[in-house]
Design a protein around this motif. Structure first.
Motif, PDB file in Angstrom:
ATOM      1  N   GLN A 179       0.811  -1.209   0.000  1.00  0.00           N
ATOM      2  CA  GLN A 179       0.000   0.000   0.000  1.00  0.00           C
ATOM      3  C   GLN A 179       0.850   1.266   0.000  1.00  0.00           C
ATOM      4  OE1 GLN A 179      -3.422   0.791  -0.118  1.00  0.00           O
ATOM      5  NE2 GLN A 179      -3.491  -1.301  -0.910  1.00  0.00           N
ATOM      6  N   PHE A 180       1.979   1.224   0.704  1.00  0.00           N
ATOM      7  CA  PHE A 180       2.857   2.396   0.705  1.00  0.00           C
ATOM      8  C   PHE A 180       3.270   2.751  -0.719  1.00  0.00           C
ATOM      9  CE2 PHE A 180       7.129   4.161   0.432  1.00  0.00           C
ATOM     10  CZ  PHE A 180       7.006   5.301   1.208  1.00  0.00           C
ATOM     11  N   TRP A 181       3.674   1.753  -1.495  1.00  0.00           N
ATOM     12  CA  TRP A 181       4.165   2.017  -2.840  1.00  0.00           C
ATOM     13  C   TRP A 181       3.038   2.363  -3.803  1.00  0.00           C
ATOM     14  CZ3 TRP A 181       9.152   2.848  -3.155  1.00  0.00           C
ATOM     15  CH2 TRP A 181      10.010   2.247  -2.229  1.00  0.00           C
ATOM     16  N   ILE A 182       1.891   1.718  -3.644  1.00  0.00           N
ATOM     17  CA  ILE A 182       0.807   1.979  -4.595  1.00  0.00           C
ATOM     18  C   ILE A 182       0.183   3.353  -4.365  1.00  0.00           C
ATOM     19  CG2 ILE A 182      -1.269   1.095  -3.417  1.00  0.00           C
ATOM     20  CD1 ILE A 182      -1.740  -0.521  -6.089  1.00  0.00           C
ATOM     21  N   ASN A 183       0.416   3.921  -3.203  1.00  0.00           N
ATOM     22  CA  ASN A 183      -0.089   5.270  -2.916  1.00  0.00           C
ATOM     23  C   ASN A 183       0.916   6.362  -3.270  1.00  0.00           C
ATOM     24  OD1 ASN A 183      -2.708   4.675  -1.913  1.00  0.00           O
ATOM     25  ND2 ASN A 183      -1.805   3.932  -0.013  1.00  0.00           N
ATOM     26  N   ALA A 209       2.678   9.300  -5.082  1.00  0.00           N
ATOM     27  CA  ALA A 209       2.133  10.408  -5.871  1.00  0.00           C
ATOM     28  C   ALA A 209       2.621  10.333  -7.314  1.00  0.00           C
ATOM     29  CB  ALA A 209       2.549  11.744  -5.255  1.00  0.00           C
ATOM     30  N   ASP A 210       1.809  10.839  -8.236  1.00  0.00           N
ATOM     31  CA  ASP A 210       2.204  10.879  -9.652  1.00  0.00           C
ATOM     32  C   ASP A 210       3.541  11.593  -9.840  1.00  0.00           C
ATOM     33  OD1 ASP A 210      -0.103   9.559 -10.291  1.00  0.00           O
ATOM     34  OD2 ASP A 210      -1.145  11.298 -11.123  1.00  0.00           O
ATOM     35  N   ALA A 211       3.776  12.621  -9.022  1.00  0.00           N
ATOM     36  CA  ALA A 211       5.004  13.413  -9.162  1.00  0.00           C
ATOM     37  C   ALA A 211       6.254  12.630  -8.796  1.00  0.00           C
ATOM     38  CB  ALA A 211       4.912  14.668  -8.297  1.00  0.00           C
ATOM     39  N   ASP A 212       6.091  11.527  -8.034  1.00  0.00           N
ATOM     40  CA  ASP A 212       7.243  10.760  -7.565  1.00  0.00           C
ATOM     41  C   ASP A 212       7.400   9.401  -8.241  1.00  0.00           C
ATOM     42  OD1 ASP A 212       8.230  12.549  -5.543  1.00  0.00           O
ATOM     43  OD2 ASP A 212       6.506  12.001  -4.308  1.00  0.00           O
ATOM     44  N   VAL A 213       6.346   8.879  -8.838  1.00  0.00           N
ATOM     45  CA  VAL A 213       6.319   7.469  -9.195  1.00  0.00           C
ATOM     46  C   VAL A 213       7.361   7.090 -10.251  1.00  0.00           C
ATOM     47  CG1 VAL A 213       4.476   7.672 -10.942  1.00  0.00           C
ATOM     48  CG2 VAL A 213       4.807   5.513  -9.700  1.00  0.00           C
ATOM     49  N   ILE A 214       7.606   7.946 -11.234  1.00  0.00           N
ATOM     50  CA  ILE A 214       8.588   7.595 -12.266  1.00  0.00           C
ATOM     51  C   ILE A 214       9.998   7.582 -11.681  1.00  0.00           C
ATOM     52  CG2 ILE A 214       9.564   8.234 -14.496  1.00  0.00           C
ATOM     53  CD1 ILE A 214       6.668   7.073 -14.512  1.00  0.00           C
ATOM     54  N   LYS A 215      10.293   8.547 -10.823  1.00  0.00           N
ATOM     55  CA  LYS A 215      11.595   8.560 -10.158  1.00  0.00           C
ATOM     56  C   LYS A 215      11.795   7.281  -9.348  1.00  0.00           C
ATOM     57  CE  LYS A 215      12.336  11.286  -6.547  1.00  0.00           C
ATOM     58  NZ  LYS A 215      12.679  12.506  -5.757  1.00  0.00           N
ATOM     59  N   TYR A 216      10.758   6.855  -8.636  1.00  0.00           N
ATOM     60  CA  TYR A 216      10.880   5.649  -7.808  1.00  0.00           C
ATOM     61  C   TYR A 216      10.982   4.390  -8.667  1.00  0.00           C
ATOM     62  CZ  TYR A 216       9.558   8.605  -3.821  1.00  0.00           C
ATOM     63  OH  TYR A 216       9.509   9.578  -2.852  1.00  0.00           O
ATOM     64  N   LEU A 217      10.310   4.372  -9.817  1.00  0.00           N
ATOM     65  CA  LEU A 217      10.463   3.242 -10.736  1.00  0.00           C
ATOM     66  C   LEU A 217      11.910   3.135 -11.211  1.00  0.00           C
ATOM     67  CD1 LEU A 217       7.197   3.553 -12.841  1.00  0.00           C
ATOM     68  CD2 LEU A 217       7.896   1.510 -11.572  1.00  0.00           C
ATOM     69  N   LYS A 218      12.534   4.274 -11.485  1.00  0.00           N
ATOM     70  CA  LYS A 218      13.938   4.274 -11.901  1.00  0.00           C
ATOM     71  C   LYS A 218      14.850   3.812 -10.761  1.00  0.00           C
ATOM     72  CE  LYS A 218      13.490   8.040 -15.309  1.00  0.00           C
ATOM     73  NZ  LYS A 218      13.894   9.435 -15.634  1.00  0.00           N
ATOM     74  N   PHE A 219      14.566   4.275  -9.564  1.00  0.00           N
ATOM     75  CA  PHE A 219      15.403   3.951  -8.408  1.00  0.00           C
ATOM     76  C   PHE A 219      15.252   2.500  -7.944  1.00  0.00           C
ATOM     77  CE2 PHE A 219      15.927   8.382  -6.183  1.00  0.00           C
ATOM     78  CZ  PHE A 219      16.689   8.812  -7.245  1.00  0.00           C
ATOM     79  N   PHE A 220      13.995   2.055  -7.797  1.00  0.00           N
ATOM     80  CA  PHE A 220      13.734   0.849  -7.012  1.00  0.00           C
ATOM     81  C   PHE A 220      13.336  -0.382  -7.819  1.00  0.00           C
ATOM     82  CE2 PHE A 220      12.850   4.404  -4.045  1.00  0.00           C
ATOM     83  CZ  PHE A 220      13.765   4.086  -3.057  1.00  0.00           C
ATOM     84  N   GLU A 267       5.557   6.163 -17.857  1.00  0.00           N
ATOM     85  CA  GLU A 267       5.556   7.621 -17.729  1.00  0.00           C
ATOM     86  C   GLU A 267       4.490   8.227 -18.647  1.00  0.00           C
ATOM     87  OE1 GLU A 267       8.826  11.222 -17.473  1.00  0.00           O
ATOM     88  OE2 GLU A 267       9.325   9.422 -18.626  1.00  0.00           O
ATOM     89  N   GLN A 268       4.357   7.677 -19.841  1.00  0.00           N
ATOM     90  CA  GLN A 268       3.332   8.127 -20.769  1.00  0.00           C
ATOM     91  C   GLN A 268       1.938   7.869 -20.202  1.00  0.00           C
ATOM     92  OE1 GLN A 268       3.841   9.793 -23.543  1.00  0.00           O
ATOM     93  NE2 GLN A 268       1.698   9.900 -24.195  1.00  0.00           N
ATOM     94  N   ALA A 269       1.786   6.706 -19.533  1.00  0.00           N
ATOM     95  CA  ALA A 269       0.493   6.357 -18.932  1.00  0.00           C
ATOM     96  C   ALA A 269       0.127   7.323 -17.810  1.00  0.00           C
ATOM     97  CB  ALA A 269       0.529   4.921 -18.409  1.00  0.00           C
ATOM     98  N   VAL A 270       1.111   7.775 -17.043  1.00  0.00           N
ATOM     99  CA  VAL A 270       0.850   8.751 -15.980  1.00  0.00           C
ATOM    100  C   VAL A 270       0.301  10.045 -16.574  1.00  0.00           C
ATOM    101  CG1 VAL A 270       1.920  10.203 -14.197  1.00  0.00           C
ATOM    102  CG2 VAL A 270       2.566   7.796 -14.390  1.00  0.00           C
ATOM    103  N   GLU A 271       0.799  10.416 -17.730  1.00  0.00           N
ATOM    104  CA  GLU A 271       0.389  11.664 -18.360  1.00  0.00           C
ATOM    105  C   GLU A 271      -0.966  11.558 -19.041  1.00  0.00           C
ATOM    106  OE1 GLU A 271       3.529  12.680 -21.016  1.00  0.00           O
ATOM    107  OE2 GLU A 271       5.016  12.990 -19.432  1.00  0.00           O
ATOM    108  N   THR A 272      -1.255  10.408 -19.668  1.00  0.00           N
ATOM    109  CA  THR A 272      -2.469  10.288 -20.485  1.00  0.00           C
ATOM    110  C   THR A 272      -3.636   9.616 -19.771  1.00  0.00           C
ATOM    111  OG1 THR A 272      -1.666   8.199 -21.434  1.00  0.00           O
ATOM    112  CG2 THR A 272      -1.108  10.234 -22.605  1.00  0.00           C
ATOM    113  N   ARG A 289      -3.505   4.429 -12.747  1.00  0.00           N
ATOM    114  CA  ARG A 289      -2.393   4.218 -11.818  1.00  0.00           C
ATOM    115  C   ARG A 289      -1.523   3.009 -12.204  1.00  0.00           C
ATOM    116  NH1 ARG A 289      -2.623   7.633  -7.821  1.00  0.00           N
ATOM    117  NH2 ARG A 289      -1.298   6.468  -6.389  1.00  0.00           N
ATOM    118  N   LYS A 290      -1.286   2.892 -13.497  1.00  0.00           N
ATOM    119  CA  LYS A 290      -0.472   1.773 -13.988  1.00  0.00           C
ATOM    120  C   LYS A 290       0.948   1.819 -13.425  1.00  0.00           C
ATOM    121  CE  LYS A 290      -2.857   1.083 -18.424  1.00  0.00           C
ATOM    122  NZ  LYS A 290      -2.697   1.129 -19.908  1.00  0.00           N
TER     123      LYS A 290
END
Length: 418
Positions: free
Chosen positions: A253-257, A259-270, A282-287, A292-293
């Motif tokens: 739940q921590f990860w699925i919650n 924010a859109d502003a952080d999720v791509i950075k965390y995908l790159k990191f983790f 990243e495209q899905a976040v925008e469109t 919440r893919k």
């Protein structure tokens, strides 16, 4: 993608001692790299993860990771990031913590093959060095002025620092020197607060190893959130890797919650998803942000890695049941995870009138209100609406004989225990 270019694309590299030299070394040979953690607790939290996931990226490119748990340095205390002295732990406490961390770290790495990860404890070699040997063979090579220039030490001079913590950087430097000598380890990686300790290790290698000895250091940035709040914390505290401290459901739940502003950075990191996969998310976040893919991919990847496929599927199942309100399909152990933080009320009687339970558990403020709630369809038992004001809870309402879940309205859950 070339390893260092991939790390740069992901935003993982903060500082390097010699970028060109490290690139040349990685191009011509497979090397050993180490990253360490002190056993200040018997579990790591997610704030510890990024350096070790970076170490795993090196392993995926053919290099051998050395995972160090600081049984010796944990007895001393790293002054990095601290404004006052750490509370010293006993040897027994530290060794207990060492065991817990090793069990968590081993899940991240491949231990098979020529570049299989090895795990070491610096207590194994540090404990054999007496004080005179420490001062003559190691302390003699590190000048006081050199140490005073380190940020971690300089920042403590006004408030005070003990000789014990003052010498910490030498102890960690001894680790790098030991691993260089015995494991051909040529790179140490760590968090940005470890820069001073890493460079002290390089200084010791330069002075103690044969002329021309070359080693490198690399640090990882501090993980931050876009809104400025601290990463790795939830309302209930730190997000631990130990499932007894943070359940797989809470972890997911921590990860699925995110924010859109952080999720791509965390995908790159983790995660170990490719550049193409992450750019697609990243495209899905925008469109289509409502789907919440990216968050689902992040939560699934990291929960699977830390807790395994079975725990991931259980977390997904609990999440779906809570979202739909259909909790009958959950087992008692799943209910304990999903309803860990909801109010609970213990019922002693074998059969209980629902109206009394609503009042006694403070779900409804009065019997009159309780009856109205039931008649209006605002009360559900294990996901099913109940409209009978004479309803009595019995065995059929108990999940595995242990729990009944009452919901009033859309979100107010109460866990009835027997």
């Amino acid at each position: 993608m070339e390893l260092l270019k991939d790390l740069q694309w992901r935003g993982i590299i903060y500082q390097q001692t010699d970028e060109e030299g490290l690139n040349e070394l990685l191009d011509k040979e497979s090397i050993s790299i180490y990253c360490g953690v002190d056993p200040t607790a018997d579990s790591m939290h997610i704030g510890h993860l990024l350096p070790f996931l970076t170490l795993r990226r090196f392993q995926n490119h053919g290099h051998r990771p050395i995972v160090l748990v600081g049984g010796a340095t944990g007895l001393i205390g790293d002054p990095s990031g601290k404004k006052e002295e750490r509370q010293l732990q006993t040897i027994e406490m530290v060794q207990h913590n060492v065991s817990g961390l090793k069990n968590q770290l081993i899940k991240i790495f491949n231990v098979e093959g020529a570049n299989g990860a090895i795990m070491v404890n610096n207590y194994d070699w540090t404990s054999k060095i007496d004080i005179v040997t420490f001062l003559r063979d190691f302390g003699k090579h590190i000048g006081i002025n050199y140490m005073l220039a380190k940020d971690t030490i300089a920042s403590r001079l006004e408030t005070g620092i003990s000789f014990t913590e003052f010498t910490y950087t030498i102890l960690q430097a001894m680790d790098f020197n030991h691993l260089y000598e015995h494991q051909n380890c040529k790179l140490q990686i760590g968090g940005s607060d470890q820069w001073g300790n890493i460079t002290t290790g390089l200084e010791l290698i330069r002075k103690m190893q044969p002329e021309g000895a070359k080693a490198f250091g690399l640090t990882i940035p501090l993980v931050t959130k876009a809104d400025g709040t601290k990463f790795g914390k939830s309302e209930s505290g730190s997000i631990w890797l130990d499932p007894e401290k943070t359940s797989p459901y809470e972890f997911y739940q921590f990860w699925i919650n995110t924010a859109d502003a952080d999720v791509i950075k965390y995908l790159k990191f983790f995660t170990f998803l490719s550049k193409e996969e992450i750019e697609g998310l990243e495209q899905a976040v925008e469109t289509e942000p409502h789907l919440r893919k990216a968050q689902k991919a992040l939560a699934e990847e990291i929960t699977r890695m830390i807790h395994g496929e079975e725990a991931l599927q259980q977390a997904i199942k609990i999440s779906a049941a809570l979202f739909s309100g259909d909790v009958k399909a959950l087992t008692a152990s799943e209910i304990m995870q999903g309803f860990k933080d909801v109010p609970s009320f213990k019922v002693e009687e074998a059969e209980t009138v629902l109206v009394d339970v609503l009042v006694n558990s403070k779900i409804s403020p009065s019997k009159r209100q309780a009856r109205e709630d039931i008649q209006n369809g605002a009360v559900s038992i294990n996901g099913d609406k109940v409209t009978d004001v004479q309803y009595v809870l019995d065995e059929k309402d108990k999940i595995e004989g242990q729990f009944t879940i009452i919901r009033r309205g859309k979100k107010k859950y109460t866990l009835i225990q027997y």
